[in-house]
Scaffold this motif. Structure first.
Motif, PDB file in Angstrom:
ATOM      1  N   SER A   1     -31.709  34.458  -7.166  1.00 25.51           N
ATOM      2  CA  SER A   1     -31.765  35.568  -6.212  1.00 25.51           C
ATOM      3  C   SER A   1     -30.462  36.366  -6.222  1.00 25.51           C
ATOM      4  O   SER A   1     -30.469  37.579  -5.987  1.00 25.51           O
ATOM      5  N   ARG A   2     -29.351  35.713  -6.506  1.00 23.42           N
ATOM      6  CA  ARG A   2     -28.073  36.432  -6.578  1.00 23.42           C
ATOM      7  C   ARG A   2     -28.120  37.523  -7.641  1.00 23.42           C
ATOM      8  O   ARG A   2     -27.623  38.646  -7.432  1.00 23.42           O
TER       9      ARG A   2
ATOM     10  N   SER B   1     -37.301  36.840  -3.835  1.00 17.83           N
ATOM     11  CA  SER B   1     -35.966  36.234  -3.814  1.00 17.83           C
ATOM     12  C   SER B   1     -35.756  35.445  -2.528  1.00 17.83           C
ATOM     13  O   SER B   1     -35.068  34.412  -2.524  1.00 17.83           O
ATOM     14  N   HIS B   2     -36.339  35.909  -1.427  1.00 23.71           N
ATOM     15  CA  HIS B   2     -36.226  35.200  -0.154  1.00 23.71           C
ATOM     16  C   HIS B   2     -36.873  33.816  -0.258  1.00 23.71           C
ATOM     17  O   HIS B   2     -36.305  32.811   0.199  1.00 23.71           O
TER      18      HIS B   2
ATOM     19  N   TYR C   1     -30.436  29.747  -5.485  1.00 22.96           N
ATOM     20  CA  TYR C   1     -29.584  30.871  -5.087  1.00 22.96           C
ATOM     21  C   TYR C   1     -29.109  31.704  -6.271  1.00 22.96           C
ATOM     22  O   TYR C   1     -28.920  32.915  -6.140  1.00 22.96           O
TER      23      TYR C   1
ATOM     24  N   ALA D   1     -27.341  30.208   1.271  1.00 22.00           N
ATOM     25  CA  ALA D   1     -26.490  29.726   0.176  1.00 22.00           C
ATOM     26  C   ALA D   1     -25.117  29.282   0.658  1.00 22.00           C
ATOM     27  O   ALA D   1     -24.364  28.670  -0.107  1.00 22.00           O
TER      28      ALA D   1
ATOM     29  N   SER E   1     -33.211  24.750   5.155  1.00 22.06           N
ATOM     30  CA  SER E   1     -33.479  26.018   4.474  1.00 22.06           C
ATOM     31  C   SER E   1     -34.479  26.883   5.225  1.00 22.06           C
ATOM     32  O   SER E   1     -34.903  27.908   4.720  1.00 22.06           O
TER      33      SER E   1
ATOM     34  N   HIS F   1     -29.851  35.418   2.287  1.00 17.46           N
ATOM     35  CA  HIS F   1     -29.340  34.804   1.063  1.00 17.46           C
ATOM     36  C   HIS F   1     -27.975  34.177   1.310  1.00 17.46           C
ATOM     37  O   HIS F   1     -27.728  33.014   0.946  1.00 17.46           O
TER      38      HIS F   1
ATOM     39  N   THR G   1     -33.066  40.456   3.407  1.00 12.25           N
ATOM     40  CA  THR G   1     -33.043  39.206   2.648  1.00 12.25           C
ATOM     41  C   THR G   1     -31.651  38.905   2.090  1.00 12.25           C
ATOM     42  O   THR G   1     -31.334  37.742   1.838  1.00 12.25           O
TER      43      THR G   1
ATOM     44  N   ASP H   1     -34.616  31.688  -2.365  1.00  8.90           N
ATOM     45  CA  ASP H   1     -33.441  31.269  -1.599  1.00  8.90           C
ATOM     46  C   ASP H   1     -33.772  30.096  -0.693  1.00  8.90           C
ATOM     47  O   ASP H   1     -33.003  29.135  -0.585  1.00  8.90           O
TER      48      ASP H   1
END
Length: 678
Positions: A333-334, A321-322, A330, A397, A668, A393, A389, A325
């Protein structure tokens, strides 16, 4: 046989083997309920001169995807029989439908009748007990069902007035000496048995006339539903919207999706850019729409351990997820973080692993130690890395202002657990290591706990919880101090892998084994990149863990026994792993002072490309002498590691080529945004 060319939409996942046979069909969750369970589904062609299945040795194949998409492109030919064919498969992005387009070319200078055979061997709900298959005359389809799972198999010939097969067969397999209905196809005539029950399979036939030196297209599809009515709706859609329209929109969706990446990819060399995007797409196939990021969905591993990698490990999920992101995805990963919030225990820790439906997964970690005392069957790094993470995130985001609920429901209970779960020295108490093999205080875990506590302190500071902010930061400092005191070996001028508690001596026993996971000491910010102790540690890791064969790559640790192929550990300390090789590439990127310094990292990135399948799928590890994929393939973590190192490579390249101006830093890149925790 390794899996290749995964395609999916977050509800349905299809895996092929190296010969392009369908092996895995997951529905309705990615990684849960493999409706084929490694049973081989055949695809074959009959012509007047002979018959062959796609895995016939005479069939030449070039297996890949269409560029920047999750639509396959299998270019095949049977020279002796004068046939070539291209298969393009995809899973529709809006509906739960598997689509197959077959373009067949008649290379002979004579008209021929060609028959295509699509066979399905299903194990509904993951087993072949009590399945039913029958031919439905209203749908003109074969219909499989059991309980709340329905799957239809249909076709459309260019020579037919409507979508219907020219033949079909149903039957039993795996019992009474029966191999399956696919055998019925090999003479070019299907028996037409209309229904079968128990352990069953089925095959449909599509017939077309090909003029001399001509090409025609045919279609097959499989609809997935929880009820017959749902499958009927999808079948009507295919007959009105057309399968071509669905496959085209699927292709277009993925091209648009993968080119939304937040980085300036045009600065990369073409092969690195292309592979980076392929890694994003393959990673996406292993992400369930409800948030579970699955480690791997290769059911071939069942032969090794009678279990799979089709679980959500919070650690793998956090690191994947990192990477997502940092690429700007996003929303994906959310959902992962929502999953973790849902399954967090009241005590504030995450379990070993989870099924995609959020139930606790299987485990081999005992709840008692060798003396019969209770211990937590967890890997503490999993809780810590989700915390770490989650902070990034929100930063990446731009949603930190809406993080209050996450702070209350996850950050505080998880951070409070990390605070409590320590010994008198300040070190975390023992837990299982990231490799799930030993119980102790691991360098990787200590670094992740430090990073998690720093993240918690930042959350608390933002939400004006000043007491907790100071407290979490202070505990993080204690963890760092204890690591310096207990995890560093001055006599060897490097850090230790781990400490194990010795009850007889009432003290920790050091583990001097070199383990590539020690890279976490700098990557998670526990120690500075330029720290001479870190520099010395990384240097000896490369020296001792590099595989001294023509294949090369970096092993996990000295004398790694998992899938071990040789006892010559001086030459082969372990099989080369993609993630370990890419971790060292990360170190090289982070250490680079000039563009020239990036060349060695670039070579390691290309090592990963070279040892991936032609499609881009990376396994967990490769054979140290042949380079063949070993264990599961594709492994989501391998792809996320390439995504992350490429992001860091690109950001460092921009920074160095613009002489360090602020504008050179990619927005990012969290190592620039957050210099304290790497």
């Amino acid at each position: 046989m390794a899996r290749d060319l995964p395609i999916g939409n977050g509800n349905v996942l299809i895996n092929f083997d190296a010969a392009y046979n369908i092996r895995d069909m997951y529905y309705p969750l990615v990684g849960q309920e493999n409706q084929s369970s490694d049973h081989l589904s055949h695809f074959g062609i009959w012509c007047p001169e002979g018959f062959f299945w796609i895995d016939d040795p005479e069939v030449s194949k070039k297996l890949n995807y269409l560029e920047d998409s999750l639509v396959t492109n299998a270019d095949c030919a049977h020279e002796r029989l004068g046939l070539s064919f291209v298969i393009r498969d995809g899973v529709d992005v809006q509906q739960n439908v598997f689509l197959r387009k077959v373009k067949v070319e008649n290379r002979f200078d004579v008209e021929r009748e060609i028959k295509l055979y699509f066979h399905l061997d299903l194990q509904i709900y993951g087993n072949g007990v009590g399945d039913t298959i029958y031919y439905d005359p209203e749908l003109n389809s074969l219909l499989f069902y059991k309980g709340h799972r329905y799957m239809s198999l249909s076709c459309l010939s260019p020579d037919a007035a409507k979508a219907m097969p020219s033949g079909y067969a149903t039957g039993q397999k795996g019992i009474h000496g029966l191999e399956g209905t696919w055998r019925d196809a090999e003479d070019g005539h299907l028996g037409g048995n209309a229904i079968a029950q128990g352990s069953v399979d089925g095959v449909i036939e599509l017939t077309m006339k090909l003029p001399p030196k001509s090409v025609k297209e045919a279609w097959f599809w499989v609809c997935f539903g929880r009820t017959k009515q749902e499958v009927e709706r999808l079948e009507r859609l295919l007959r009105t919207a057309t399968p071509q329209a669905l496959l085209q929109r699927t292709h277009d969706h993925w091209v648009k999706w993968v080119n939304q990446d937040a980085h300036q990819l045009s600065l990369l060399k073409p092969d690195l850019e292309s592979f980076y995007k392929r890694c994003l797409l393959i990673t996406r196939t292993n992400v369930d729409n409800r948030g579970a990021i699955i480690a791997a969905n290769d059911s071939d591993i069942l032969k090794f351990a009678k279990d799979t990698y089709s679980y959500m490990w919070p650690r793998d999920g956090a690191l994947v997820s990192h990477a997502l992101d940092r690429a700007g995805y996003y929303e994906l990963s959310r959902k992962f973080f929502d999953f973790c919030i849902k399954v967090l225990t009241p005590e504030g820790y995450l379990m070993h692993k989870y099924n995609p439906d959020s139930s606790v997964g299987s485990s081999w970690h005992p709840w008692v130690d060798s003396r019969g005392n209770k211990q937590l069957a967890i890997q503490e790094d999993e809780t810590a890395l989700v915390l770490y993470t989650l902070w990034h995130h929100h930063k990446l985001a731009g949603t930190i202002e809406s993080s209050r609920e996450d702070y209350e429901k996850f950050v505080k209970p998880a951070a409070d657990f990390l605070v409590r779960y320590r010994d008198a020295s300040g070190l975390p108490l023992p837990s299982y290591d990231l490799w799930e093999e030993r119980y102790g205080v691991l360098a990787f875990t200590v670094a992740s706990v430090y990073a998690g506590l720093i993240a918690a302190a930042r959350f608390a500071e933002y939400h004006q919880d000043k007491v907790r902010s100071i407290y979490y930061a202070d505990i993080a400092g204690q963890v760092k101090k204890a690591a310096e005191q207990h995890l560093y070996a001055p006599d060897q001028n490097r850090f230790l892998r781990a400490l194990y508690w010795n009850y007889e001596q009432n003290t920790y026993v050091p583990d001097y084994t070199l383990d590539m996971s020690m890279y976490a000491l700098f990557d998670f910010g526990l120690f500075e990149l330029e720290d001479p102790r870190i520099v010395a540690t990384m240097k000896i890791l490369k020296e001792k863990l590099w595989v001294q064969t023509d294949i090369g790559g970096i092993a996990r640790y000295e004398n790694d026994y998992y899938h071990q192929v040789t006892n010559d550990i001086a030459k082969v300390p372990g099989n080369p792993w993609f993630i370990c090789t890419l971790w060292y590439a990360e170190w090289l990127v982070a250490s680079a002072k000039t563009v020239q310094d990036l060349l060695e990292a670039e070579k390691l990135m290309r090592w990963a490309i070279l040892h991936a399948a032609p499609s881009g799928a990376m396994a967990e590890q490769v054979h140290p002498f042949t380079g063949e994929p070993m264990s599961v393939s594709p492994l989501t973590w391998s792809h996320a590691s390439f995504i992350k190192v490429t992001q860091e490579y690109l950001s460092k390249l921009k920074l160095l080529t613009s002489k360090g101006t602020k504008q050179a830093v990619d927005a990012s890149e969290d190592k620039v945004l957050e210099p304290v925790v790497h």
